[in-house]
Design an enzyme around this catalytic site. Structure first.
Site, PDB file in Angstrom:
ATOM      1  N   LYS A  78      52.262  33.616  40.205  1.00 48.59           N
ATOM      2  CA  LYS A  78      51.384  33.042  39.180  1.00 48.59           C
ATOM      3  C   LYS A  78      50.593  34.126  38.465  1.00 48.59           C
ATOM      4  CE  LYS A  78      48.092  31.018  42.485  1.00 48.59           C
ATOM      5  NZ  LYS A  78      48.858  30.681  43.670  1.00 48.59           N
ATOM      6  N   SER A  87      53.614  33.490  46.287  1.00 51.29           N
ATOM      7  CA  SER A  87      52.755  32.494  45.645  1.00 51.29           C
ATOM      8  C   SER A  87      51.752  33.174  44.704  1.00 51.29           C
ATOM      9  CB  SER A  87      52.020  31.702  46.736  1.00 51.29           C
ATOM     10  OG  SER A  87      50.911  31.021  46.212  1.00 51.29           O
ATOM     11  N   ASP A  98      55.290  27.323  42.140  1.00 55.32           N
ATOM     12  CA  ASP A  98      54.180  27.576  43.073  1.00 55.32           C
ATOM     13  C   ASP A  98      53.315  26.329  43.226  1.00 55.32           C
ATOM     14  OD1 ASP A  98      52.558  29.198  44.814  1.00 55.32           O
ATOM     15  OD2 ASP A  98      51.037  29.085  43.256  1.00 55.32           O
ATOM     16  N   ARG A 134      52.983  23.549  51.334  1.00 54.50           N
ATOM     17  CA  ARG A 134      52.583  24.455  52.420  1.00 54.50           C
ATOM     18  C   ARG A 134      51.248  24.042  53.012  1.00 54.50           C
ATOM     19  NH1 ARG A 134      51.949  29.602  49.544  1.00 54.50           N
ATOM     20  NH2 ARG A 134      51.280  30.443  51.532  1.00 54.50           N
ATOM     21  N   HIS A 185      42.457  38.046  42.389  1.00 52.24           N
ATOM     22  CA  HIS A 185      42.883  36.899  43.194  1.00 52.24           C
ATOM     23  C   HIS A 185      42.585  37.160  44.656  1.00 52.24           C
ATOM     24  CE1 HIS A 185      45.104  33.104  43.348  1.00 52.24           C
ATOM     25  NE2 HIS A 185      45.481  33.491  44.555  1.00 52.24           N
TER      26      HIS A 185
HETATM   27  N1  URA Z   1      46.351  31.956  47.490  1.00 55.27           N
HETATM   28  C1  URA Z   1      47.466  31.613  46.787  1.00 55.27           C
HETATM   29  O1  URA Z   1      47.440  31.516  45.575  1.00 55.27           O
HETATM   30  N2  URA Z   1      48.596  31.397  47.474  1.00 55.27           N
HETATM   31  C2  URA Z   1      48.670  31.518  48.813  1.00 55.27           C
HETATM   32  O2  URA Z   1      49.721  31.325  49.355  1.00 55.27           O
HETATM   33  C3  URA Z   1      47.511  31.868  49.533  1.00 55.27           C
HETATM   34  C4  URA Z   1      46.356  32.078  48.837  1.00 55.27           C
END
Ligand code: URA
Length: 456
Positions: A197, A193, A171, A178, A92
């Site tokens: 996930k 966040s 999220d 956000r 990620h």
């Molecule tokens: N990627 C995400 O999944 N969440 C964030 O808050 C920032 C980048």
């Protein structure tokens, strides 16, 4: 009375907002109350926006961050993928401009025998989102129900979806809020966040790409390292192997920015071409995924295996298979014209001769949002066809009048605003700068990972 009823009866959003505003530490019950009430639609966006802004300004303690991550994780289902024999590894990114590595990495690692259950996000602020890029492929469904997600994963080795009503729904709501309330740039919110996930995916290991530079949420390397350590610690606390690479986002990654354009560049990389920086980063991240997935004994070996999978065409075939299984038109792989096409293009030329000294990366991302490639309000839809192709990157020589970038657009007024931003984002200097920023700044968490890819 059970504790949940107690929380529901005593929880008042206004109290939690004021406490955070005044810098007082919130209890686990208060954080859980806020997350569960918001997920259930019991408190309005404006109250949660105020709370998010208070978090941005006042920060969070480690126990608060852990409580927020747990509450968001438990807002939905945690997948049990233990029936899959392969190790489950995901990657990620904290968000960047032109960062399309996920679309390369999922099929690449799956081709090597790692299972990649990927839950991604949409564009956030000036950065692009994996889901928006995937949806540029006609028919591609990022909203698979969990049973179908599992089936695609079993058949193909990788599957890519967004948060659902079942997985990390908190999220999904918070992320969208956000994005449009100036509350993205908080390491605590980013950590919760991403980790909520990712931990809901049922993974064994995670490779994090934490961006730093003018196009990242964490502009300084110090802030990026802080976020990386926070996430590695959160993952380890949950018993996962986590490594974070701090990588450069001081200029866009690759040459193409915009959803459909980025799919074109993904296919180029999977064919063995594409821009050098993008290729190099994909191989490095894939090397880590294969290592943590127990496929290679070192990261270097994992990189070599990944390069071979690209050269043999296996990675591209996996991409094609995943696109088909998720309902997308896999013919885009051989015919890029099947992707959404912008109606017009316009070039941005250099006003002088010299060398590109810097590219203000956030402005390029914002230009793409202005074109319609991202969202300015929660309810906006994105235009998959628009974007920017860079012809020059930092260090390149440029002549007067030579194109720096091409803008792909569908609306004149938007193109005019985007053009101004792109013109202003390029700094052309008289002399070539000697030192280039490295693509990989450093790796955090590697010391705790043994030679076999297992945690020490
Ligand atoms: N990627 C995400 O999944 N969440 C964030 O808050 C920032 C980048």
């Amino acid at each position: 009375m059970n504790p949940v009823t107690l929380v529901q009866q005593t929880f008042r959003a206004i109290d939690v907002i004021r406490k955070k505003r005044d810098g007082v530490e919130l209890s686990r019950a208060e954080i859980e109350g806020l997350v569960s009430a918001y997920t259930a639609g019991e408190i309005p966006d404006y109250q949660v926006s105020a709370w998010l802004m208070a978090v941005v300004l006042k920060g969070m303690t480690r126990p608060e961050t852990a409580a927020l991550t747990d509450a968001m994780l438990r807002s939905g289902e945690v997948l049990d993928l233990s029936s899959l024999p392969a190790k489950k590894v995901d990657k990620h990114s904290t968000g960047g401009v032109g960062d399309k590595t996920s679309l390369v990495l999922a099929p690449l690692a799956a081709g090597a025998g790692v299972a990649v259950p990927m839950i991604s996000g949409r564009g956030l602020g000036h950065t692009g989102g994996t889901l928006d890029k995937l949806e540029a492929i006609p028919g591609f469904n990022v909203n698979l129900p969990v049973a179908e997600f599992r089936r695609v994963l079993e058949v193909c080795g990788c599957a890519m979806i967004g948060q659902t009503a079942e997985i990390a729904p908190a999220d999904r709501k918070l992320y969208a809020l956000r994005d449009v309330t100036g509350t993205v740039e908080s390491p605590y919110l980013i950590c919760a966040s991403i980790m909520s996930k990712k931990l809901a995916e049922g993974i064994d290991a995670l490779v994090l790409d934490v961006k730093t530079g003018s196009g990242a949420f964490m502009k300084s390397e110090k802030d990026a390292a802080f976020l990386a350590e926070l996430m590695v610690e959160t993952g380890e606390r949950m018993g996962k192997q986590v490594v974070a690479l701090i990588t450069d986002m001081d200029q866009p990654l690759g040459n193409m920015i915009g959803n459909a354009l980025e799919v074109v560049e993904v296919v180029e990389v999977l064919r063995g071409g594409g821009p050098e920086d993008l290729r190099e980063l994909c191989l490095e991240l894939a090397g880590w995924m294969l290592h943590l997935g127990g496929i290679s004994s070192t990261v270097a070996e994992g990189k070599q295996q990944s390069a071979k999978l690209i050269a043999s065409g296996k990675a591209l075939e996996k991409f094609r298979q995943m696109v088909e299984l998720q309902g997308g038109d896999a013919r885009v792989v051989d015919d890029a014209k099947r992707l959404p096409q912008a109606q017009h293009t316009i070039q941005v030329a250099s006003a002088k001769a010299g060398y590109v000294g810097s590219i203000q990366c956030e402005q390029v991302g914002t230009a793409c949002v202005i074109l319609g490639g991202g969202r300015e309000r929660k309810e906006d839809s994105v235009d998959p066809a628009v974007g920017i192709v860079l012809h020059k990157k930092v260090g390149d020589r440029v002549a007067t009048g030579e194109p720096l970038a091409t803008i792909y657009y569908n609306a004149e007024a938007r193109a005019a605003r985007a053009r101004q931003l792109i013109e202003a984002s390029f700094e052309v200097t008289g002399t070539a700068s000697a030192a280039r920023r490295p693509l990989i700044h450093r790796v955090i968490g590697e010391k705790t990972i043994g030679k076999s890819g297992e945690k020490n």
